[in-house]
Design a protein around this motif. Structure first.
Motif, mmCIF file in Angstrom:
data_model
loop_
_atom_site.group_PDB
_atom_site.id
_atom_site.type_symbol
_atom_site.label_atom_id
_atom_site.label_comp_id
_atom_site.label_asym_id
_atom_site.label_seq_id
_atom_site.Cartn_x
_atom_site.Cartn_y
_atom_site.Cartn_z
ATOM 1 N N ASP A 1 21.690 40.687 31.684
ATOM 2 C CA ASP A 1 21.307 42.021 31.209
ATOM 3 C C ASP A 1 22.536 42.849 30.870
ATOM 4 O O ASP A 1 22.487 43.719 30.005
ATOM 5 C CB ASP A 1 20.486 42.757 32.275
ATOM 6 N N ALA A 2 23.634 42.615 31.573
ATOM 7 C CA ALA A 2 24.886 43.333 31.327
ATOM 8 C C ALA A 2 26.045 42.452 31.768
ATOM 9 O O ALA A 2 25.926 41.665 32.697
ATOM 10 C CB ALA A 2 24.921 44.650 32.089
ATOM 11 N N ILE A 3 27.160 42.618 31.082
ATOM 12 C CA ILE A 3 28.414 41.964 31.445
ATOM 13 C C ILE A 3 29.387 43.071 31.805
ATOM 14 O O ILE A 3 29.510 44.059 31.078
ATOM 15 C CB ILE A 3 28.991 41.134 30.271
ATOM 16 N N VAL A 4 30.071 42.911 32.922
ATOM 17 C CA VAL A 4 31.042 43.900 33.377
ATOM 18 C C VAL A 4 32.409 43.243 33.416
ATOM 19 O O VAL A 4 32.556 42.123 33.895
ATOM 20 C CB VAL A 4 30.673 44.421 34.787
ATOM 21 N N SER A 5 33.410 43.946 32.929
ATOM 22 C CA SER A 5 34.783 43.479 32.996
ATOM 23 C C SER A 5 35.572 44.483 33.831
ATOM 24 O O SER A 5 35.702 45.645 33.452
ATOM 25 C CB SER A 5 35.373 43.385 31.580
ATOM 26 N N LEU A 6 36.034 44.037 34.997
ATOM 27 C CA LEU A 6 36.847 44.893 35.854
ATOM 28 C C LEU A 6 38.268 44.879 35.322
ATOM 29 O O LEU A 6 38.856 43.815 35.138
ATOM 30 C CB LEU A 6 36.801 44.406 37.299
ATOM 31 N N SER A 7 38.826 46.053 35.096
ATOM 32 C CA SER A 7 40.103 46.172 34.416
ATOM 33 C C SER A 7 41.124 46.905 35.285
ATOM 34 O O SER A 7 40.798 47.914 35.917
ATOM 35 C CB SER A 7 39.899 46.953 33.110
ATOM 36 N N VAL A 8 42.348 46.380 35.314
ATOM 37 C CA VAL A 8 43.454 47.059 35.996
ATOM 38 C C VAL A 8 44.694 47.000 35.107
ATOM 39 O O VAL A 8 44.822 46.127 34.258
ATOM 40 C CB VAL A 8 43.782 46.437 37.375
ATOM 41 N N GLU A 9 45.597 47.936 35.345
ATOM 42 C CA GLU A 9 46.873 47.943 34.631
ATOM 43 C C GLU A 9 47.726 46.772 35.118
ATOM 44 O O GLU A 9 47.511 46.227 36.197
ATOM 45 C CB GLU A 9 47.606 49.263 34.860
ATOM 46 N N VAL A 10 48.720 46.411 34.330
ATOM 47 C CA VAL A 10 49.571 45.262 34.616
ATOM 48 C C VAL A 10 50.223 45.367 35.995
ATOM 49 O O VAL A 10 50.225 44.396 36.761
ATOM 50 C CB VAL A 10 50.644 45.080 33.517
ATOM 51 N N VAL B 1 35.155 48.502 33.288
ATOM 52 C CA VAL B 1 35.223 49.392 34.444
ATOM 53 C C VAL B 1 36.644 49.375 34.998
ATOM 54 O O VAL B 1 37.203 48.311 35.257
ATOM 55 C CB VAL B 1 34.220 48.958 35.537
ATOM 56 N N ASP B 2 37.213 50.559 35.175
ATOM 57 C CA ASP B 2 38.540 50.690 35.756
ATOM 58 C C ASP B 2 38.470 50.296 37.229
ATOM 59 O O ASP B 2 37.810 50.950 38.029
ATOM 60 C CB ASP B 2 39.030 52.125 35.606
ATOM 61 N N ALA B 3 39.151 49.219 37.596
ATOM 62 C CA ALA B 3 39.114 48.702 38.964
ATOM 63 C C ALA B 3 40.405 48.989 39.714
ATOM 64 O O ALA B 3 40.729 48.320 40.689
ATOM 65 C CB ALA B 3 38.838 47.204 38.939
ATOM 66 N N SER B 4 41.127 50.015 39.285
ATOM 67 C CA SER B 4 42.420 50.291 39.912
ATOM 68 C C SER B 4 42.308 51.103 41.197
ATOM 69 O O SER B 4 43.247 51.147 41.975
ATOM 70 C CB SER B 4 43.352 50.998 38.926
ATOM 71 N N GLY B 5 41.173 51.714 41.437
ATOM 72 C CA GLY B 5 41.011 52.546 42.627
ATOM 73 C C GLY B 5 40.568 51.755 43.841
ATOM 74 O O GLY B 5 40.445 50.527 43.801
ATOM 75 N N PRO B 6 40.283 52.478 44.929
ATOM 76 C CA PRO B 6 39.754 51.825 46.133
ATOM 77 C C PRO B 6 38.404 51.159 45.834
ATOM 78 O O PRO B 6 37.654 51.615 44.968
ATOM 79 C CB PRO B 6 39.570 52.980 47.118
ATOM 80 N N VAL B 7 38.105 50.110 46.566
ATOM 81 C CA VAL B 7 36.911 49.307 46.302
ATOM 82 C C VAL B 7 35.648 50.162 46.274
ATOM 83 O O VAL B 7 34.819 50.010 45.367
ATOM 84 C CB VAL B 7 36.779 48.167 47.341
#
Length: 113
Positions: A37-46, A88-94
């Motif tokens: 139904d949806a695809i999510v890509s968790l993204s973080v900076e290098v 989705v920006d995954a750089s923060g706390p879980v």
């Protein structure tokens, strides 16, 4: 590694109307993405990616593996977004990442959970 379509269908059957996740990347995305139904890509900076890989002591810890991951990471957000993935920006706390992910899915899919 490939994700068998039968696995996606089995998990979907198991969760029914509830929210379910299959995590990771696969070599046959084009074959299975349409089953979700949806695809999510968790993204973080290098820099965050470097730190996380170095701290976990598994794949991505060696310099060769790290370089492979960084080459892949360089354009993966654009590639995934091009196929309709929710970035989705995954750089923060879980807990913050999870809350943002669920909020974004609520917007995309309607009621989730």
């Amino acid at each position: 590694m490939q994700l068998p379509p039968a696995t996606v269908l089995r998990v979907a059957g198991e969760v029914g109307d509830h929210l379910g996740f299959i995590c990771g990347t696969t070599g046959n995305e084009g074959e299975v993405w349409e089953l979700f139904d949806a695809i999510v890509s968790l993204s973080v900076e290098v820099q965050a990616l470097r730190e996380r890989l170095a701290s976990r002591g598994s794949f991505g810890s060696s310099e060769a593996e790290l370089q492979r991951v960084l080459r892949w990471q360089h354009n993966i957000d654009a590639v995934n977004a091009g196929f309709g993935a929710l970035i989705v920006d995954a750089s923060g706390p879980v807990d913050e990442v999870v809350n943002q992910l669920l909020a974004d899915l609520e917007v995309r899919l309607g009621s989730v959970g």
